[in-house]
Design a protein around this motif. Structure first.
Motif: not given
Length: 161
Positions: A156-158
């Motif tokens: 995931m990006i975060e």
């Protein structure tokens, strides 16, 4: 947070709990494509996290891999499986004022039964909230998977591990 593992061959049947809920006017049913926008909208506001991306993914599967709980023709809960990854259960949410009635357990069991019908012997509960860990342990004897990373969610990006 680590994932949890469930032995699908040990889960109890959902029939009794569904029957009890029906007497209270609560129905557990497989989501249907015409209700997609209503369920996606519900998934954005029913919990502290927005689960709409995973609900959309569940609606991309054929058959749809989402169950809903309704009361008086209104959505009060949902559960998805095979949304984030194959053999993964989640997300799931029930309106706060409808909790402690067995709705979450019924949604969980229906989803896990469907996963068992797909041929899985085990299911993964993906990255459960800390507050839900005891619920999963109690309902289906789920156990924590010893993992130091965020598992599949590390992409995931975060998170970006």
């Amino acid at each position: 947070m680590a994932d949890m593992l469930v032995k699908l061959y040990n889960i109890s049947n959902s029939y009794d709990i569904e029957e009890k809920l029906q007497k209270e006017g609560i129905k557990i049913k497989k989501a249907l494509a015409p209700d997609r926008s209503k369920i996606v909208a519900f998934s954005k506001v029913c919990a502290k996290d927005d689960y709409s991306d995973e609900v959309n993914a569940a609606f991309s599967n054929n058959p749809i891999t989402c169950y809903i709980a309704t009361k008086e023709k209104k959505i009060i809960g949902f559960a998805c499986y095979e949304a984030t990854a194959k053999n993964f259960f989640g997300p799931m949410a029930v309106l706060e004022n409808e909790r402690k009635k067995g709705i979450g357990k019924a949604l969980l069991l229906k989803s896990l039964e469907s996963m068992q019908e797909l041929g899985y012997a085990y299911a993964i509960i993906g990255w459960p909230a800390r507050s839900a860990i005891d619920f999963y342990k109690k309902c289906v004897d789920a156990i924590m998977i010893d993992e130091k990373s965020s598992g599949v969610y590390k992409r995931m990006i975060e998170i970006d591990e």
